[in-house]
Design a protein around this motif. Structure first.
Motif, PDB file in Angstrom:
ATOM      1  N   LYS A 287       0.795  -1.227   0.000  1.00  0.00           N
ATOM      2  CA  LYS A 287       0.000   0.000   0.000  1.00  0.00           C
ATOM      3  C   LYS A 287       0.833   1.287   0.000  1.00  0.00           C
ATOM      4  O   LYS A 287       0.308   2.379   0.215  1.00  0.00           O
ATOM      5  CB  LYS A 287      -0.999   0.031   1.172  1.00  0.00           C
ATOM      6  CG  LYS A 287      -2.156  -0.947   1.004  1.00  0.00           C
ATOM      7  CD  LYS A 287      -3.288  -0.662   1.976  1.00  0.00           C
ATOM      8  CE  LYS A 287      -4.491  -1.557   1.670  1.00  0.00           C
ATOM      9  NZ  LYS A 287      -5.621  -1.293   2.575  1.00  0.00           N
ATOM     10  N   VAL A 435      -8.266  -1.939  -6.422  1.00  0.00           N
ATOM     11  CA  VAL A 435      -7.707  -0.920  -5.530  1.00  0.00           C
ATOM     12  C   VAL A 435      -8.666  -0.582  -4.393  1.00  0.00           C
ATOM     13  O   VAL A 435      -8.375   0.289  -3.575  1.00  0.00           O
ATOM     14  CB  VAL A 435      -7.340   0.372  -6.291  1.00  0.00           C
ATOM     15  CG1 VAL A 435      -6.277   0.087  -7.332  1.00  0.00           C
ATOM     16  CG2 VAL A 435      -8.575   1.002  -6.933  1.00  0.00           C
ATOM     17  N   THR A 436      -9.809  -1.269  -4.353  1.00  0.00           N
ATOM     18  CA  THR A 436     -10.792  -1.032  -3.301  1.00  0.00           C
ATOM     19  C   THR A 436     -10.493  -1.941  -2.116  1.00  0.00           C
ATOM     20  O   THR A 436     -10.299  -3.152  -2.285  1.00  0.00           O
ATOM     21  CB  THR A 436     -12.217  -1.296  -3.818  1.00  0.00           C
ATOM     22  OG1 THR A 436     -12.468  -0.450  -4.950  1.00  0.00           O
ATOM     23  CG2 THR A 436     -13.247  -1.007  -2.744  1.00  0.00           C
ATOM     24  N   GLU A 437     -10.455  -1.350  -0.949  1.00  0.00           N
ATOM     25  CA  GLU A 437     -10.148  -2.122   0.255  1.00  0.00           C
ATOM     26  C   GLU A 437     -11.132  -3.277   0.416  1.00  0.00           C
ATOM     27  O   GLU A 437     -12.336  -3.096   0.264  1.00  0.00           O
ATOM     28  CB  GLU A 437     -10.180  -1.219   1.485  1.00  0.00           C
ATOM     29  CG  GLU A 437      -9.025  -0.232   1.543  1.00  0.00           C
ATOM     30  CD  GLU A 437      -9.036   0.598   2.803  1.00  0.00           C
ATOM     31  OE1 GLU A 437      -8.002   0.692   3.464  1.00  0.00           O
ATOM     32  OE2 GLU A 437     -10.097   1.162   3.129  1.00  0.00           O
ATOM     33  N   TYR A 441      -8.798  -6.641  -3.103  1.00  0.00           N
ATOM     34  CA  TYR A 441      -7.695  -5.680  -3.265  1.00  0.00           C
ATOM     35  C   TYR A 441      -6.446  -6.385  -3.781  1.00  0.00           C
ATOM     36  O   TYR A 441      -5.941  -7.327  -3.170  1.00  0.00           O
ATOM     37  CB  TYR A 441      -7.385  -4.989  -1.938  1.00  0.00           C
ATOM     38  CG  TYR A 441      -6.250  -3.990  -2.036  1.00  0.00           C
ATOM     39  CD1 TYR A 441      -6.476  -2.689  -2.450  1.00  0.00           C
ATOM     40  CD2 TYR A 441      -4.945  -4.364  -1.737  1.00  0.00           C
ATOM     41  CE1 TYR A 441      -5.443  -1.767  -2.559  1.00  0.00           C
ATOM     42  CE2 TYR A 441      -3.896  -3.463  -1.845  1.00  0.00           C
ATOM     43  CZ  TYR A 441      -4.152  -2.169  -2.251  1.00  0.00           C
ATOM     44  OH  TYR A 441      -3.114  -1.269  -2.352  1.00  0.00           O
ATOM     45  N   ASN A 443      -3.614  -4.390  -5.944  1.00  0.00           N
ATOM     46  CA  ASN A 443      -3.244  -3.224  -6.737  1.00  0.00           C
ATOM     47  C   ASN A 443      -2.116  -3.559  -7.713  1.00  0.00           C
ATOM     48  O   ASN A 443      -0.983  -3.820  -7.320  1.00  0.00           O
ATOM     49  CB  ASN A 443      -2.812  -2.086  -5.809  1.00  0.00           C
ATOM     50  CG  ASN A 443      -2.719  -0.746  -6.537  1.00  0.00           C
ATOM     51  OD1 ASN A 443      -2.350  -0.688  -7.694  1.00  0.00           O
ATOM     52  ND2 ASN A 443      -3.067   0.322  -5.838  1.00  0.00           N
ATOM     53  N   SER A 454      -3.146   4.351  -4.271  1.00  0.00           N
ATOM     54  CA  SER A 454      -2.810   3.202  -3.432  1.00  0.00           C
ATOM     55  C   SER A 454      -4.049   2.384  -3.113  1.00  0.00           C
ATOM     56  O   SER A 454      -4.083   1.176  -3.338  1.00  0.00           O
ATOM     57  CB  SER A 454      -2.144   3.666  -2.139  1.00  0.00           C
ATOM     58  OG  SER A 454      -1.945   2.574  -1.262  1.00  0.00           O
ATOM     59  N   TYR A 455      -5.089   3.046  -2.593  1.00  0.00           N
ATOM     60  CA  TYR A 455      -6.323   2.322  -2.259  1.00  0.00           C
ATOM     61  C   TYR A 455      -7.474   3.300  -2.134  1.00  0.00           C
ATOM     62  O   TYR A 455      -7.277   4.518  -2.001  1.00  0.00           O
ATOM     63  CB  TYR A 455      -6.153   1.533  -0.956  1.00  0.00           C
ATOM     64  CG  TYR A 455      -5.869   2.390   0.259  1.00  0.00           C
ATOM     65  CD1 TYR A 455      -6.895   2.887   1.066  1.00  0.00           C
ATOM     66  CD2 TYR A 455      -4.560   2.708   0.609  1.00  0.00           C
ATOM     67  CE1 TYR A 455      -6.634   3.675   2.171  1.00  0.00           C
ATOM     68  CE2 TYR A 455      -4.281   3.493   1.718  1.00  0.00           C
ATOM     69  CZ  TYR A 455      -5.321   3.975   2.499  1.00  0.00           C
ATOM     70  OH  TYR A 455      -5.049   4.766   3.589  1.00  0.00           O
ATOM     71  N   ASN A 457     -11.886   3.491  -0.701  1.00  0.00           N
ATOM     72  CA  ASN A 457     -13.074   2.888  -0.109  1.00  0.00           C
ATOM     73  C   ASN A 457     -14.259   3.767  -0.468  1.00  0.00           C
ATOM     74  O   ASN A 457     -14.158   4.574  -1.410  1.00  0.00           O
ATOM     75  CB  ASN A 457     -12.904   2.704   1.412  1.00  0.00           C
ATOM     76  CG  ASN A 457     -12.463   4.000   2.101  1.00  0.00           C
ATOM     77  OD1 ASN A 457     -12.946   5.088   1.768  1.00  0.00           O
ATOM     78  ND2 ASN A 457     -11.533   3.877   3.041  1.00  0.00           N
TER      79      ASN A 457
END
Length: 607
Positions: A287, A435-437, A441, A443, A454-455, A457
């Motif tokens: 991350k 890339v969604t928590e 996930y 990435n 990075s991420y 939500n």
């Protein structure tokens, strides 16, 4: 830019996010009119107006104008763009409240995707429209003004395919107590430029995040060719470098791009770019942003632009029509070839023009990006050839869809067969789920631009500075972390700016300018945008599709003066989507007498 049906802002252009399809029965019945609204007369012609709730002010004005001119307006008001698009796709409307922002700064973009047969967002098929669009695309600015006027005459006043409403201002509110306002750019077409933004207290660059906002949390795609809408335009613009950029006033520049210089050869069909060698792709590890060790080079440019122009390179390709004038993209390895070609409008060779402003001469051309060494005179040069003379191709190369991706990384992810792509099992490069928590996930992004996601939500998306992006230059990002907060409601976003929860609000509504200007810690920046709002008529299954008279009755019911008055003069009159770019001299003037004439003709045809 983007087609967007939300009052923009930014370079919103069309959000094509996945949503469940609503049927007509899902839509609430028309709201009861308030004391300030007109009640339709008996026997009035019914028109169904489709819009989002975010455009409710415009809806109320348009409804009143139509009712006063003999229409019975049924509202199909949807809560968000996804629901709106589902209704539009189902054909549940006569007119849809639409908008388009020309995020490339050139008039071809303002019409090609929208109105040309087969265009990405076009529901039209008219050979005369196609002819005029194609004719104008080959012309220089001193020639194309007359052609775009002819197109506007035909599109709006002869056929009434659309009814123009207004040009919006582009705006942003800045917390000048936190940010150095002089480092915050506002561009007519280009999305926000994150890398230039700095804090007043520069010691906070690595400790505090830059806090931004956007309304849409569902991201179409982080593959730049698969989205052209308000969910990803700003994000992908800052994640992928391009061959050229736009200045704040829509001029083509190599400043801050992958090219050090760009040159148009004699004949306007060949375009040359000499590349810089100080950009690496960023990747995400645990991350956090990391230098992938892979340089961004000519091989990636060739790969990226070839897939950008190919409608079959990925499933659900959304931007190929922007790049359909690209014929060939190649790496130049023959130095003598650059001496043999002249720059357009100049006696200089292409080599001489490319060397302008470089630290030294180009002494060697290399095909392998790992061999490039600009300080030693070893450069990579890319040549792009268009299908016909087309100078506006450079504007499209400045668009986020022309962002440079890693050939190696994208090929390693997109191993599926495009023809048999299965959305339930195949995971393409740039899928927001990666890339969604959560459980999915993973990435796999490789970013060539100043930042990498990075991420995300449901509440925010976190970006980190690309550690391998033009380090040591003025274009190296100033702030290490950028957090984009998802705030759907405009009033809530403004409240977040005023309370310090965000540092910038891009797209302050015109009706809220005074609140920003009255707050001493805030600064309001505004300029005329390339965003135009208009009514788009249904082209299938409704009377407006067949009756030019009915469309013209709606057209001449629109009173732009009343709309501008509601917005305290913070809107500008429009005649079409090219109005911000080409001054045609046309103006839509409301005319009740014409409305009665066209309605009478329409009703006679129904008997």
């Amino acid at each position: 830019m983007k087609k967007s049906l939300l009052p923009l802002l930014l370079a919103l252009v069309m959000v094509v996010a996945g949503c469940s399809v609503n049927t007509k029965s899902d839509v609430a019945e028309q709201n009861e009119p308030t004391a300030n609204e007109q009640t339709p007369e008996a026997g009035a012609v019914q028109i169904e107006l489709l819009a989002t709730s975010a455009n409710e002010s415009d809806v109320n004005i348009i409804r009143d104008q139509l009712v006063k001119n003999g229409f019975d307006v049924k509202l199909n008001l949807q809560p968000d763009y996804g629901s709106f698009k589902a209704q539009q796709d189902a054909g549940n409307y006569d007119v849809a409240l639409s908008s388009w922002t020309t995020v490339t700064g050139n008039p071809d973009y303002a019409v090609r995707s929208l109105f040309k047969s087969g265009g990405d967002y076009s529901i039209m098929a008219d050979p005369e429209v196609d002819k005029l669009i194609d004719e104008a695309s080959t012309q220089a600015p001193d020639e194309y003004q007359a052609t775009y006027k002819a197109l506007e005459d035909y599109l709006v006043f002869d056929k009434a395919y659309i009814a123009p409403l207004y040009i919006s201002l582009k705006s942003q509110g800045i917390n000048q107590d936190v940010l150095n306002a002089d480092t915050v750019r506002l561009s007519k077409s280009r999305s926000q430029v994150w890398e230039s933004i700095d804090f007043n207290d520069t010691s906070k660059r690595d400790t505090d995040p830059l806090l931004l906002t956007q309304s849409i949390s569902t991201l179409t795609s982080l593959d730049p060719i698969k989205g052209n809408d308000g969910s990803i335009n700003a994000l992908n613009t800052n994640m992928y470098v391009r061959l050229v950029n736009l200045t704040d006033d829509d001029q083509i520049t190599s400043e801050g791009s992958l090219s050090l210089n760009n040159v148009i050869a004699e004949g306007n069909s060949e375009y040359y770019f000499v590349l810089r060698d100080d950009i690496h792709f960023a990747k995400i590890t645990d991350k956090q942003a990391a230098d992938s060790g892979e340089r961004v080079g000519a091989e990636d440019v060739v790969f990226s632009l070839n897939r950008a122009k190919d409608p079959n390179s990925v499933p659900d390709h959304r931007t190929y029509s922007l790049h359909e004038h690209i014929q060939d993209v190649e790496i130049v390895t023959d130095l003598a070839a650059l001496d043999a070609v002249q720059q357009a409008g100049s006696g200089d060779s292409v080599k001489q023009a490319l060397e302008t402003g470089l630290d030294g001469q180009i002494t060697e051309l290399v095909a392998d990006k790992t061999q490039a060494d600009n300080k030693a005179g070893k450069y990579q040069v890319v040549k792009l050839t268009t299908t016909e003379p087309f100078p506006q191709v450079l504007n499209y190369l400045a668009h986020q869809s022309a962002g440079i991706v890693s050939e190696k990384q994208v090929k390693s992810i997109n191993t599926y067969d495009v023809a048999s792509f299965d959305v339930n099992k195949d995971i393409p490069y740039g899928d927001q789920n990666t890339v969604t928590e959560g459980d999915k996930y993973n990435n796999t992004l490789y970013a060539s631009g100043p930042y990498i996601l990075s991420y995300k939500n449901d509440y925010e998306a976190v970006f980190y500075k690309n550690p391998g992006y033009m380090t040591g230059t003025e274009h190296e990002p100033k702030i290490s972390t950028v957090i984009v907060k998802f705030i759907k409601d405009a009033d809530s976003a403004l409240s977040a700016l005023r309370s310090g929860e965000i540092h910038m609000y891009y797209g302050v509504p015109e009706t809220k300018y005074d609140l920003v200007e009255q707050d001493s810690k805030l600064k309001l920046q505004t300029m005329e945008s390339n965003g135009v709002s208009y009514l788009l008529f249904n082209t299938k299954g409704r009377d407006v599709a067949e009756s030019e008279d009915l469309r013209k009755a709606v057209l001449y019911s629109i009173n732009q003066d009343e709309i501008l008055a509601f917005y305290n003069g913070n809107k500008i009159k429009a005649s079409s989507t090219v109005s911000p770019l080409v001054k045609t001299g046309n103006e839509l003037v409301a005319d009740s007498a014409k409305v009665k004439e066209f309605l009478a003709s329409y009703q006679a045809s129904k008997q």
